[in-house]
Enzyme design. Sequence first.
Site, PDB file in Angstrom:
ATOM      1  N   GLN A   9       0.853  -1.197   0.000  1.00 59.33           N
ATOM      2  CA  GLN A   9       0.000   0.000   0.000  1.00 59.33           C
ATOM      3  C   GLN A   9       0.884   1.242   0.000  1.00 59.33           C
ATOM      4  OE1 GLN A   9      -3.374  -0.517   3.064  1.00 59.33           O
ATOM      5  NE2 GLN A   9      -1.941  -2.139   3.575  1.00 59.33           N
ATOM      6  N   ASN A  10       2.180   1.048   0.173  1.00 58.09           N
ATOM      7  CA  ASN A  10       3.089   2.189   0.329  1.00 58.09           C
ATOM      8  C   ASN A  10       3.403   2.846  -1.008  1.00 58.09           C
ATOM      9  OD1 ASN A  10       3.069   1.339   2.935  1.00 58.09           O
ATOM     10  ND2 ASN A  10       5.125   0.468   2.921  1.00 58.09           N
TER      11      ASN A  10
ATOM     12  N   ASP B  64       6.114   4.922  -1.195  1.00 62.23           N
ATOM     13  CA  ASP B  64       7.484   5.447  -1.049  1.00 62.23           C
ATOM     14  C   ASP B  64       8.496   4.797  -1.993  1.00 62.23           C
ATOM     15  OD1 ASP B  64       8.044   2.952   0.192  1.00 62.23           O
ATOM     16  OD2 ASP B  64       7.629   3.781   2.183  1.00 62.23           O
TER      17      ASP B  64
ATOM     18  N   HIS C   6      -1.405   1.627  -4.273  1.00 58.00           N
ATOM     19  CA  HIS C   6      -1.769   3.039  -4.124  1.00 58.00           C
ATOM     20  C   HIS C   6      -0.867   3.980  -4.915  1.00 58.00           C
ATOM     21  CE1 HIS C   6      -3.946   1.901  -0.108  1.00 58.00           C
ATOM     22  NE2 HIS C   6      -4.636   1.574  -1.181  1.00 58.00           N
TER      23      HIS C   6
ATOM     24  N   SER D  56      -2.416  -1.102   9.403  1.00 57.36           N
ATOM     25  CA  SER D  56      -3.519  -1.045  10.363  1.00 57.36           C
ATOM     26  C   SER D  56      -4.718  -1.841   9.844  1.00 57.36           C
ATOM     27  CB  SER D  56      -3.921   0.405  10.650  1.00 57.36           C
ATOM     28  OG  SER D  56      -4.226   1.065   9.437  1.00 57.36           O
TER      29      SER D  56
ATOM     30  N   ASN E 220       3.070  -6.928  13.341  1.00 58.71           N
ATOM     31  CA  ASN E 220       2.782  -5.528  13.654  1.00 58.71           C
ATOM     32  C   ASN E 220       3.248  -5.248  15.077  1.00 58.71           C
ATOM     33  OD1 ASN E 220       1.276  -2.961  14.180  1.00 58.71           O
ATOM     34  ND2 ASN E 220       0.300  -3.468  12.232  1.00 58.71           N
TER      35      ASN E 220
ATOM     36  N   ALA F 142       8.596  -5.030  11.988  1.00 60.66           N
ATOM     37  CA  ALA F 142       8.867  -5.750  10.746  1.00 60.66           C
ATOM     38  C   ALA F 142      10.364  -5.903  10.517  1.00 60.66           C
ATOM     39  CB  ALA F 142       8.243  -4.994   9.576  1.00 60.66           C
TER      40      ALA F 142
HETATM   41  C1  BJW Z   1       4.693  -1.265  12.476  1.00 62.03           C
HETATM   42  C2  BJW Z   1       5.909  -0.686  12.732  1.00 62.03           C
HETATM   43  C3  BJW Z   1       7.007  -1.524  12.592  1.00 62.03           C
HETATM   44  C4  BJW Z   1       4.489   0.837  12.997  1.00 62.03           C
HETATM   45  N1  BJW Z   1       6.834  -2.781  12.231  1.00 62.03           N
HETATM   46  N2  BJW Z   1       4.531  -2.533  12.135  1.00 62.03           N
HETATM   47  C5  BJW Z   1     -15.230  -0.908   2.417  1.00 62.03           C
HETATM   48  C6  BJW Z   1     -15.588  -0.601   3.721  1.00 62.03           C
HETATM   49  C7  BJW Z   1     -15.407   0.675   4.222  1.00 62.03           C
HETATM   50  C8  BJW Z   1     -14.859   1.699   3.434  1.00 62.03           C
HETATM   51  C9  BJW Z   1     -14.520   1.400   2.148  1.00 62.03           C
HETATM   52  C10 BJW Z   1     -14.714   0.111   1.657  1.00 62.03           C
HETATM   53  N3  BJW Z   1     -14.269   0.089   0.368  1.00 62.03           N
HETATM   54  C11 BJW Z   1     -13.792   1.338   0.061  1.00 62.03           C
HETATM   55  C12 BJW Z   1     -13.952   2.152   1.119  1.00 62.03           C
HETATM   56  C13 BJW Z   1     -13.560   3.587   1.196  1.00 62.03           C
HETATM   57  C14 BJW Z   1     -12.091   3.800   1.462  1.00 62.03           C
HETATM   58  C15 BJW Z   1     -11.706   3.184   2.803  1.00 62.03           C
HETATM   59  O1  BJW Z   1     -11.127   2.114   2.892  1.00 62.03           O
HETATM   60  N4  BJW Z   1     -11.963   3.880   3.886  1.00 62.03           N
HETATM   61  C16 BJW Z   1     -11.586   3.405   5.227  1.00 62.03           C
HETATM   62  C17 BJW Z   1     -10.745   4.449   5.930  1.00 62.03           C
HETATM   63  C18 BJW Z   1     -12.800   3.030   5.982  1.00 62.03           C
HETATM   64  N5  BJW Z   1     -11.265   3.247   0.391  1.00 62.03           N
HETATM   65  C19 BJW Z   1     -11.096   3.895  -0.755  1.00 62.03           C
HETATM   66  O2  BJW Z   1     -11.646   4.961  -0.970  1.00 62.03           O
HETATM   67  C20 BJW Z   1     -10.233   3.247  -1.808  1.00 62.03           C
HETATM   68  N6  BJW Z   1     -10.870   3.291  -3.079  1.00 62.03           N
HETATM   69  C21 BJW Z   1     -11.878   2.467  -3.406  1.00 62.03           C
HETATM   70  O3  BJW Z   1     -12.192   1.533  -2.700  1.00 62.03           O
HETATM   71  O4  BJW Z   1     -12.484   2.792  -4.605  1.00 62.03           O
HETATM   72  C22 BJW Z   1     -13.796   2.268  -4.831  1.00 62.03           C
HETATM   73  C23 BJW Z   1     -14.758   2.902  -3.840  1.00 62.03           C
HETATM   74  C24 BJW Z   1     -14.708   4.262  -3.605  1.00 62.03           C
HETATM   75  C25 BJW Z   1     -15.583   4.851  -2.663  1.00 62.03           C
HETATM   76  C26 BJW Z   1     -16.487   4.063  -1.958  1.00 62.03           C
HETATM   77  C27 BJW Z   1     -16.503   2.679  -2.185  1.00 62.03           C
HETATM   78  C28 BJW Z   1     -15.636   2.106  -3.134  1.00 62.03           C
HETATM   79  C29 BJW Z   1      -8.934   4.002  -1.983  1.00 62.03           C
HETATM   80  C30 BJW Z   1      -8.080   3.970  -0.770  1.00 62.03           C
HETATM   81  C31 BJW Z   1      -6.831   4.812  -1.005  1.00 62.03           C
HETATM   82  C32 BJW Z   1      -6.019   5.003   0.272  1.00 62.03           C
HETATM   83  N7  BJW Z   1      -5.035   5.978   0.020  1.00 62.03           N
HETATM   84  C33 BJW Z   1      -4.029   6.270   1.044  1.00 62.03           C
HETATM   85  C34 BJW Z   1      -3.199   7.460   0.553  1.00 62.03           C
HETATM   86  C35 BJW Z   1      -2.293   7.032  -0.592  1.00 62.03           C
HETATM   87  C36 BJW Z   1      -1.494   8.166  -1.115  1.00 62.03           C
HETATM   88  C37 BJW Z   1      -0.533   8.717  -0.095  1.00 62.03           C
HETATM   89  O5  BJW Z   1       0.276   7.994   0.498  1.00 62.03           O
HETATM   90  O6  BJW Z   1      -0.584   9.913   0.095  1.00 62.03           O
HETATM   91  O7  BJW Z   1      -3.197   5.117   1.253  1.00 62.03           O
HETATM   92  S1  BJW Z   1      -4.700   6.568   2.660  1.00 62.03           S
HETATM   93  C38 BJW Z   1      -3.378   5.796   3.535  1.00 62.03           C
HETATM   94  O8  BJW Z   1      -3.875   4.610   4.232  1.00 62.03           O
HETATM   95  C39 BJW Z   1      -2.421   5.275   2.461  1.00 62.03           C
HETATM   96  C40 BJW Z   1      -2.040   3.934   3.000  1.00 62.03           C
HETATM   97  O9  BJW Z   1      -1.537   3.113   1.976  1.00 62.03           O
HETATM   98  C41 BJW Z   1      -3.332   3.436   3.605  1.00 62.03           C
HETATM   99  C42 BJW Z   1      -3.182   2.336   4.614  1.00 62.03           C
HETATM  100  O10 BJW Z   1      -2.421   2.738   5.696  1.00 62.03           O
HETATM  101  P1  BJW Z   1      -1.388   1.720   6.372  1.00 62.03           P
HETATM  102  O11 BJW Z   1      -0.318   1.388   5.429  1.00 62.03           O
HETATM  103  O12 BJW Z   1      -2.118   0.592   6.969  1.00 62.03           O
HETATM  104  O13 BJW Z   1      -0.721   2.678   7.474  1.00 62.03           O
HETATM  105  P2  BJW Z   1      -1.233   3.052   8.951  1.00 62.03           P
HETATM  106  O14 BJW Z   1      -0.513   4.272   9.364  1.00 62.03           O
HETATM  107  O15 BJW Z   1      -2.707   3.061   9.035  1.00 62.03           O
HETATM  108  O16 BJW Z   1      -0.748   1.828   9.840  1.00 62.03           O
HETATM  109  C43 BJW Z   1       0.630   1.563  10.073  1.00 62.03           C
HETATM  110  C44 BJW Z   1       0.723   0.305  10.888  1.00 62.03           C
HETATM  111  O17 BJW Z   1       2.092  -0.008  11.056  1.00 62.03           O
HETATM  112  C45 BJW Z   1       0.117   0.434  12.300  1.00 62.03           C
HETATM  113  O18 BJW Z   1      -0.743  -0.671  12.516  1.00 62.03           O
HETATM  114  C46 BJW Z   1       1.333   0.359  13.220  1.00 62.03           C
HETATM  115  O19 BJW Z   1       1.045  -0.300  14.449  1.00 62.03           O
HETATM  116  C47 BJW Z   1       2.293  -0.424  12.386  1.00 62.03           C
HETATM  117  N8  BJW Z   1       3.716  -0.224  12.656  1.00 62.03           N
HETATM  118  N9  BJW Z   1       5.694   0.680  13.081  1.00 62.03           N
HETATM  119  C48 BJW Z   1       5.553  -3.235  12.030  1.00 62.03           C
HETATM  120  N10 BJW Z   1       8.276  -1.034  12.863  1.00 62.03           N
END
Ligand code: BJW
Length: 244
Positions: A98-99, A101, A116, A188, A212, A230
């Site tokens: 999902q990154n 970077d 993404h 997450s 995690n 990780a």
């Molecule tokens: C460690 C650590 C270490 C720390 N070792 N671990 C179904 C249900 C509900 C909602 C939806 C659904 N389907 C779609 C949606 C809407 C929406 C969505 O999911 N919303 C939720 C928030 C509820 N999704 C979308 O809109 C997606 N599009 C889509 O589905 O299109 C069709 C559609 C549209 C509208 C409605 C329905 C359908 C698109 C999603 C795009 C997400 N984009 C981002 C930004 C990308 C660009 C950028 O970087 O600027 O992606 S948001 C952000 O979150 C980014 C990430 O890739 C993504 C996930 O985050 P991630 O990677 O999990 O990071 P964190 O910070 O959340 O977690 C880090 C974790 O690491 C933590 O758990 C720590 O504990 C851990 N950690 N250090 C191991 N050393």
Amino acid sequence: MLDRLIARLRSATRVTVMTGAGVSAASGVPTFRGAGGLWRTFRAEDLATPQAFARDPSLVWEWYEWRRATIASCTPNAAHGVLAQWTRESPHCTVITQNVDDLHLRAGTERLVRLHGSIWELACWQRCGTPRWRDERVPLPSRPMTCPSCGSLARPGVVWFGESLSPADLDAASAACSCDVFIAVGTSAIVYPAAGLLQEARSRGAFTAEINVEPTAASSAVDAAIQGGAETVLPEIAARLQVR
Ligand code: BJW
Ligand code: ZN
């Protein structure tokens, strides 16, 4: 838990690893949620949307410029290294990230699905048809950047909330859910459709695991929830897999 995962990995042919921001945390890339997840007072949900960009492109670009500058000074860590090595050693190992970077790319990962997009790519805001282009300059030479074809505003080549992921990437990710072991690392697990891949893999019979530093939305659903960084857990698994 770790022993169970290692036993499964020993007998596995197809292994899929899905990563999130936590994989890059040890490299110095901020995660989106939890401690340090805010930029100024903004959450990702406030800025990573087409609506936010339409309202205030300068603000959104400022966030991306700050992140590009941060990431430019970061290097892949041991977690990226292990995953890259697994994909080089086995044609049946896929990494879905999902990154944005590109640290997996820089580590030399093969069969990488970037759900993404990439923070190093730009796209035309007006979707004039010009393909995304890569620009790794930090800072970018003008703000805002413009489309080389039509001259309108350029945007980061990433997927924002409410936008569809590339069908080709989704197909590749879905295909990789047909595997023996599926591991979610450093995510997450709340952003869909990525978060749904774990369930997809499980429903197709994969042994599922999570790595995690803290419990997540997926912890209770996986076969093995491993708590740890990780950058330490993956090298430990890799080292133990070498000892047959
Ligand atoms: C460690 C650590 C270490 C720390 N070792 N671990 C179904 C249900 C509900 C909602 C939806 C659904 N389907 C779609 C949606 C809407 C929406 C969505 O999911 N919303 C939720 C928030 C509820 N999704 C979308 O809109 C997606 N599009 C889509 O589905 O299109 C069709 C559609 C549209 C509208 C409605 C329905 C359908 C698109 C999603 C795009 C997400 N984009 C981002 C930004 C990308 C660009 C950028 O970087 O600027 O992606 S948001 C952000 O979150 C980014 C990430 O890739 C993504 C996930 O985050 P991630 O990677 O999990 O990071 P964190 O910070 O959340 O977690 C880090 C974790 O690491 C933590 O758990 C720590 O504990 C851990 N950690 N250090 C191991 N050393
Ligand atoms: Zn254009």
